[in-house]
Design an enzyme around this catalytic site. Structure first.
Site, mmCIF file in Angstrom:
data_model
loop_
_atom_site.group_PDB
_atom_site.id
_atom_site.type_symbol
_atom_site.label_atom_id
_atom_site.label_comp_id
_atom_site.label_asym_id
_atom_site.label_seq_id
_atom_site.Cartn_x
_atom_site.Cartn_y
_atom_site.Cartn_z
ATOM 1 N N ASN A 193 -10.261 -3.202 1.856
ATOM 2 C CA ASN A 193 -9.882 -3.139 0.442
ATOM 3 C C ASN A 193 -11.125 -2.893 -0.411
ATOM 4 O O ASN A 193 -12.247 -2.842 0.112
ATOM 5 C CB ASN A 193 -9.259 -4.473 0.015
ATOM 6 C CG ASN A 193 -7.802 -4.611 0.443
ATOM 7 O OD1 ASN A 193 -7.097 -3.617 0.576
ATOM 8 N ND2 ASN A 193 -7.364 -5.825 0.649
ATOM 9 N N HIS B 294 0.829 -1.226 0.000
ATOM 10 C CA HIS B 294 0.000 0.000 0.000
ATOM 11 C C HIS B 294 0.859 1.270 0.000
ATOM 12 O O HIS B 294 0.503 2.273 0.622
ATOM 13 C CB HIS B 294 -0.961 0.017 1.204
ATOM 14 C CG HIS B 294 -1.941 -1.108 1.182
ATOM 15 N ND1 HIS B 294 -3.146 -1.042 0.514
ATOM 16 C CD2 HIS B 294 -1.887 -2.344 1.736
ATOM 17 C CE1 HIS B 294 -3.792 -2.189 0.659
ATOM 18 N NE2 HIS B 294 -3.050 -2.998 1.388
#
Ligand code: NDP
Length: 492
Positions: free
Chosen positions: A128, A55
Site C-alpha cells: 500500500n 481494491h
C-alpha cells in the site's frame, strides 16, 4: 492498430450485417436463426467478471526495475544479483474501499502492488502507500472491510460504522492517523510512496536469514491534495489518477520510485521493543536505516485495460528464492486469501493469462480446469513421479528452516508493548508533521468524525477521542474542540 480486417463471428464466419438483425419482412419480428445477434447480446451480458471486493478501482502500467546497489550480503534472490540488472515489472495502483466506478481522489489508502517477472518465478510485493495497516490479525479483515463499504440498510457509506469499528479496535489508530493526514488523499499515483508493509525475510547464499521491510520512495516528490481539493475532483474528474498516470507515461514522463529496504537481524528482532511482525507498527529509521536497492520505472500503459489491469492477479504467496515469509499474521492470512480471491474472480487458470504468466518456463502436473488455453501440458505425463519426462525437484531451492518463539497453540499474543497503539502515531503527529500538516489532519478528522450519528454517537466519539488523546494531547484537545466536546465533561 493493425490493417483492415473482415468482421467475423467468434467462430470465424464473416458477418455481412453487423448492425441489422434478421427479421421477417423489413418490419417484422426477429428470427431465432440470427445467431450472431444472440452471440453479441450473450457476450455483452458476460462482459463483467466479479469486482474485487477491495481494491476494485485501479490503474496499471508495465515498467522495469533496475538494481543500483549490491544487497547480496542479505539475499541471494536473482532479481538483486548484480548492479545494473533489469527486471520487467507490472504495477497496479488502486483505491481500497470504493467500487470500480468510484472516484480516484477518495480519502482511502492506495494499493501499490508490484509484480517482478524474475527468472526464478514471479515475485509479487502487494503493498500500500502506507507502511502500516488497520488491523494486525487477518480474522478481523471481513468485519473491518464491512465498515468501509455500505450500510446494509441505507446502502450508503457510514461514518458511524467506520468510527465505531476503529474506536473499538485501537490498533487501527496509526493507520487512521495517516489516512486522515493529507497523505490519505494523494495527488494521483506518481507523487506517493509505496510500502511492502509486512515484514518479510531475506536469505543469503550462506543460508543466513534477515528480516526486511520494503519501501518505494517516490522520485517525483510527495504531493497530496487537501480535503477540499480532493472533494472537488471527485465530481470534476473521478478518474483523475488513471488519467494522470496514462498522460504522464504517454508523454514520456516515466514515474520512478526508489526501492529501499530496512534490515533487522534475528537478535534485533528478538530484542525489538515492539513485535517486529506487527503490521500496525513501523521500524524507526534511526534504528533501522533505509538502504538503497534500485529504481522502479513505469514506462508502458497496457494496450488493453481489461486484459492486463482488470485481470491482474497479485499474491503475497508469490515469493522467490532468497525472499521469504515472516510470522506476520496478516501476511500469513494473505498467503491464503489472495490466490483464493483470484480463483473465484478469474478462474483456476488465472496464472496463464498474459499479465500473470511467468515469462520463464513453468512445469507442473496441474491440468484441466475452466478456460485452459495454454496447451494443458500436451501429451506429456500428468502425474509425478513418472518414468518418462525426467523432471525433478531442485534441492537447491529447499527453504531455509527457522525457529519459532513458542510451540504453544494459542489464539492471542498480547503483551504490554503489543497493545501500545499510541506511541508511534503520537510521534508521527507531534514530531514528524509540520504545523500545517497537523492543522489539516485535525480538520480532516473533525470533518470525518462529524458524520457520526445515531443513538451511539456520543459513546463512539468519546471512545475515539480517548485514543487521540493517548497518542497526543494536542491532537486530542484540538479534535475535541472542533467537535464541540467539553474537555472537562469528557475527562469525567
Ligand atoms: P523519521 O522522521 O525518520 O521518518 C518519518 C517518516 O514519516 C518518513 O518516512 C516520512 O516519509 C513519513 N511521513 C511524513 N508524513 C507522513 C504522513 N502524514 N503519513 C505517513 N508518513 C508520513 O521517523 P521514524 O522512522 O522514527 O518514524 C516516526 C513516525 O513516522 C512513525 O511512527 C510513523 O508514524 C511514521 N513513518 C515511519 C516510517 C518508518 O518506516 N520508520 C515510514 C512512514 C512513516 P517521507 O520521507 O517520504 O516524507
Amino acid at each position: 492498430m493493425s490493417g483492415k480486417k473482415k468482421i467475423t463471428t467468434n467462430s470465424g464466419c464473416p458477418v455481412n450485417h453487423y448492425q441489422d438483425s434478421q427479421s421477417v419482412g423489413s418490419r417484422g419480428p426477429l428470427l431465432l436463426q440470427d445467431f450472431f445477434l444472440h452471440e453479441k447480446l450473450a457476450q455483452f451480458n458476460r462482459e463483467r467478471i466479479p469486482e474485487r471486493i477491495v481494491h476494485a478501482k485501479g490503474s496499471g502500467a508495465y515498467g522495469k526495475f533496475t538494481v543500483t546497489h549490491d544487497i547480496s550480503k542479505y539475499t541471494r534472490a536473482k532479481v538483486f544479483s548484480k548492479i545494473g540488472k533489469e527486471t520487467k515489472i507490472f504495477v497496479r495502483f488502486s483505491t481500497v474501499g470504493g467500487e470500480k466506478g468510484s472516484a480516484d481522489t477518495e480519502r482511502d489508502p492506495r494499493g501499490f502492488a508490484v509484480k517482478f517477472y524474475t527468472e526464478d518465478g514471479n515475485w509479487d510485493l502487494v503493498g500500500n502507500n502506507t507502511p502500516v495497516f488497520f488491523i494486525k490479525d487477518p480474522k478481523k479483515f471481513p468485519d473491518f472491510i464491512h465498515t468501509q463499504k455500505r450500510d446494509p440498510k441505507s446502502n450508503c457509506k457510514s461514518p458511524t460504522m467506520m468510527w465505531d469499528y476503529w474506536s473499538l479496535n485501537p490498533e487501527s489508530l496509526h493507520q487512521v492517523l495517516i489516512l486522515m493526514s493529507d497523505r490519505g488523499t494523494p495527488n494521483g499515483y506518481r507523487f506517493m510512496n509505496g510500502y511492502g508493509s509486512h515484514t518479510f525475510s531475506l536469505v543469503n547464499k550462506n543460508n543466513e536469514r534477515f528480516y526486511v521491510k520494503f519501501h518505494y520512495k517516490t522520485m517525483q516528490g510527495i504531493k497530496s491534495f487537501t480535503d477540499g481539493e480532493a472533494s472537488d475532483l471527485k465530481g470534476k474528474d473521478p478518474d483523475y489518477a488513471q488519467r494522470d498516470l496514462v498522460n504522464s507515461i504517454e508523454k514520456g514522463a516515466f514515474p520512478k520510485y526508489a526501492l529501499k529496504i530496512q534490515i533487522m537481524d534475528l537478535k534485533q528482532a528478538r530484542e525489538f521493543k515492539w513485535n517486529p511482525f506487527d503490521l500496525t507498527k513501523v521500524w524507526p529509521h534511526k534504528d533501522f536505516p533505509l538502504m538503497d536497492v534500485g529504481v522502479l520505472e513505469l514506462n508502458q500503459i497496457p494496450d488493453n485495460y481489461f486484459q492486463d489491469v482488470e485481470q491482474a492477479a497479485f499474491a503475497p504467496a508469490n515469493l522467490v528464492d532468497g525472499i521469504g515469509f515472516s510470522p506476520d499474521k496478516m501476511l500469513q492470512g494473505r498467503i491464503l486469501a489472495y490466490p483464493d480471491a483470484h480463483r473465484y474472480r478469474i478462474g483456476v487458470n488465472f496464472e496463464s493469462l498474459p499479465v500473470n504468466k511467468c515469462p520463464y518456463a513453468t512445469t507442473n502436473y496441474h491440468r484441466d480446469g475452466a478456460m485452459r488455453f495454454d496447451g494443458n501440458g500436451g501429451d506429456s505425463p500428468n502425474y509425478y513421479p513418472n518414468s518418462f519426462d525426467g523432471n525433478y525437484e531442485d534441492e537447491k531451492y529447499k527453504g531455509q528452516p527457522y525457529e519459532l518463539d513458542s510451540n504453544e497453540v494459542a489464539y492471542f499474543d498480547r503483551n504490554e508493548n503489543d497493545d501500545d497503539h499510541y506511541s508511534q502515531p503520537g510521534k508521527l503527529f507531534d514530531e514528524v508533521m509540520t504545523e500545517q500538516e497537523q492543522k489539516n489532519t485535525i480538520n480532516n478528522i473533525i470533518g470525518a468524525m462529524s458524520g457520526i450519528s445515531g443513538v451511539k454517537k456520543d459513546e463512539i466519539i468519546n471512545r475515539q477521542l480517548c485514543h487521540w488523546f493517548r497518542a497526543s494531547k494536542k491532537l486530542g484537545t484540538e479534535i475535541a474542540k472542533g467537535l464541540g466536546v467539553n474537555i472537562d465533561d469528557f475527562k469525567k
